[in-house]
Design a protein around this motif. Structure first.
Motif, short mmCIF file in Angstrom:
data_model
loop_
_atom_site.label_atom_id
_atom_site.label_comp_id
_atom_site.label_asym_id
_atom_site.label_seq_id
_atom_site.Cartn_x
_atom_site.Cartn_y
_atom_site.Cartn_z
N ASN A 1 0.73 -1.29 -0.11
CA ASN A 1 -0.12 -0.01 0.06
C ASN A 1 0.81 1.23 -0.11
N LEU A 2 1.92 1.42 -0.90
CA LEU A 2 2.84 2.37 -0.69
C LEU A 2 2.72 3.29 -2.04
N TYR A 3 2.59 2.66 -3.25
CA TYR A 3 2.58 3.30 -4.25
C TYR A 3 1.31 3.63 -5.09
N GLY A 4 1.09 4.75 -5.66
CA GLY A 4 -0.06 5.50 -6.51
C GLY A 4 0.09 4.76 -7.93
N LEU A 5 1.43 4.56 -8.40
CA LEU A 5 1.72 3.78 -9.50
C LEU A 5 2.77 2.70 -9.61
N ILE A 6 2.57 1.76 -10.19
CA ILE A 6 3.58 0.73 -10.47
C ILE A 6 3.50 0.39 -11.94
N LEU A 7 4.92 0.42 -12.48
CA LEU A 7 4.94 0.02 -13.95
C LEU A 7 6.18 -0.86 -13.90
N CYS A 8 6.04 -1.75 -14.95
CA CYS A 8 7.01 -2.63 -15.40
C CYS A 8 7.03 -3.02 -16.96
N ILE A 9 8.09 -2.53 -17.57
CA ILE A 9 7.96 -2.45 -18.83
C ILE A 9 9.30 -3.28 -19.33
N ASN A 10 8.97 -4.33 -20.50
CA ASN A 10 9.58 -5.11 -20.97
C ASN A 10 10.54 -6.14 -19.73
N PHE A 11 9.63 -6.78 -19.01
CA PHE A 11 10.41 -7.61 -17.88
C PHE A 11 9.10 -8.32 -17.54
N LEU A 12 9.38 -9.59 -17.51
CA LEU A 12 8.43 -10.56 -16.96
C LEU A 12 9.13 -11.73 -15.78
N ASN A 13 8.25 -11.46 -14.47
CA ASN A 13 8.71 -12.23 -13.50
C ASN A 13 7.33 -12.50 -12.95
N ARG A 14 6.77 -13.57 -13.17
CA ARG A 14 5.42 -13.90 -12.56
C ARG A 14 5.26 -13.85 -10.98
N ASN A 15 6.46 -13.98 -10.53
CA ASN A 15 6.57 -14.13 -8.95
C ASN A 15 6.16 -12.86 -8.35
N ILE A 16 6.25 -11.86 -9.16
CA ILE A 16 5.97 -10.46 -8.55
C ILE A 16 4.60 -9.87 -8.81
N PHE A 17 3.67 -10.77 -9.57
CA PHE A 17 2.46 -10.18 -9.74
C PHE A 17 1.76 -9.71 -8.48
N GLU A 18 1.45 -10.60 -7.64
CA GLU A 18 0.76 -10.66 -6.24
C GLU A 18 1.72 -9.33 -5.37
N LYS A 19 2.88 -9.26 -5.43
CA LYS A 19 3.63 -8.22 -4.95
C LYS A 19 3.09 -6.82 -5.30
N MET A 20 3.13 -6.90 -6.48
CA MET A 20 2.79 -5.40 -7.36
C MET A 20 1.26 -5.05 -7.08
N LYS A 21 0.33 -6.14 -6.67
CA LYS A 21 -1.06 -5.89 -6.37
C LYS A 21 -0.90 -5.15 -5.06
N ARG A 22 -0.08 -5.97 -4.17
CA ARG A 22 -0.22 -5.49 -2.60
C ARG A 22 0.38 -4.25 -2.71
N GLY A 23 1.37 -3.97 -3.38
CA GLY A 23 2.25 -2.41 -3.31
C GLY A 23 1.29 -1.32 -3.72
N LEU A 24 0.32 -1.44 -4.56
CA LEU A 24 -0.40 -0.48 -4.69
C LEU A 24 -1.58 0.10 -3.98
N LYS A 25 -1.58 1.19 -3.84
CA LYS A 25 -2.44 1.94 -2.74
C LYS A 25 -3.78 1.67 -3.38
N GLU A 26 -4.97 2.04 -2.69
CA GLU A 26 -6.38 1.83 -3.00
C GLU A 26 -6.39 2.94 -4.35
N ASP A 27 -7.07 2.66 -5.17
CA ASP A 27 -7.19 3.40 -6.49
C ASP A 27 -5.79 3.75 -7.17
N GLY A 28 -4.86 2.88 -6.83
CA GLY A 28 -3.53 2.87 -7.55
C GLY A 28 -3.55 2.49 -8.99
N ILE A 29 -2.49 2.86 -9.89
CA ILE A 29 -2.57 2.08 -11.17
C ILE A 29 -1.36 1.46 -11.53
#
Length: 186
Positions: free
Chosen positions: A92-120
């Motif tokens: 719940n720290l970021y308003g925006l998380i971006l990942c461009i030209n990189f794939l690590n499926r293990n971070i999908f859930e971490k990305m979801k949790r890292g976004l604040k409510e209404d984060g993009i």
């Protein structure tokens, strides 16, 4: 980590990389309400620099210290040298998380949790296709609609898979996703 770091450091020392921000970021960054961003696998920081110029405070993460040195000291950018295989994203720290030209499926859930409510979330990466003209390692390629399925618990703002010409002029299939972590999806 050492093997990956050596590989990427060599690439950043010997190859030229596109310095322009990704088109999907330029098109959708304005949707972000909270200007704290996380740029995963940031490379030379082309997207981090763009966001910083728009008033964002960016945590730019990459395994390559060679790449990070190119943006160290840039206003509003905090560089973090880390292997994304074991990098922890604060919840719940970021308003925006971006990942461009990189794939690590293990971070999908971490990305979801890292976004604040209404984060993009803005994600762009390669998809497997027999029509790809580029010889790419299949482990680093999405399956058709895989990225979309991985984030169906978010509000999908934009999703597309299309062939583009990469920097070498080769045809590659890419997935583009913009999604919002809305309250009703938490």
């Amino acid at each position: 980590m050492t093997e990956d770091k050596i590989k990427w450091n060599e690439k950043y020392q010997t190859q030229k990389y596109n310095a322009n921000p990704s088109e999907i970021i330029k098109k959708f960054y304005h949707l972000v309400k909270e200007k704290k961003a996380l740029d995963l696998a940031c490379g030379i920081g082309r997207n981090s620099k763009f966001l910083a110029s728009k008033g964002f405070y960016v945590d730019a993460v990459d395994i390559s210290d060679v790449a990070l040195n190119k943006i160290k000291g840039y206003k509003n950018i905090n560089t973090i040298e880390a292997d994304l295989d074991n990098y922890s994203i604060k919840e719940n720290l970021y308003g925006l998380i971006l990942c461009i030209n990189f794939l690590n499926r293990n971070i999908f859930e971490k990305m979801k949790r890292g976004l604040k409510e209404d984060g993009i979330l803005i994600y762009e990466t390669f998809v497997y296709s027999q029509k790809n003209e580029e010889n790419m390692n299949r482990n680093y390629l999405l399956e058709k609609n895989e990225l979309l399925r991985a984030f169906l618990d978010f509000n999908i703002i934009y999703y597309e898979e299309k062939f583009i010409l990469n920097e070498k002029g080769k045809k590659v299939l890419k997935a583009f996703l913009v999604a919002n972590k809305e309250r009703c999806f938490l």
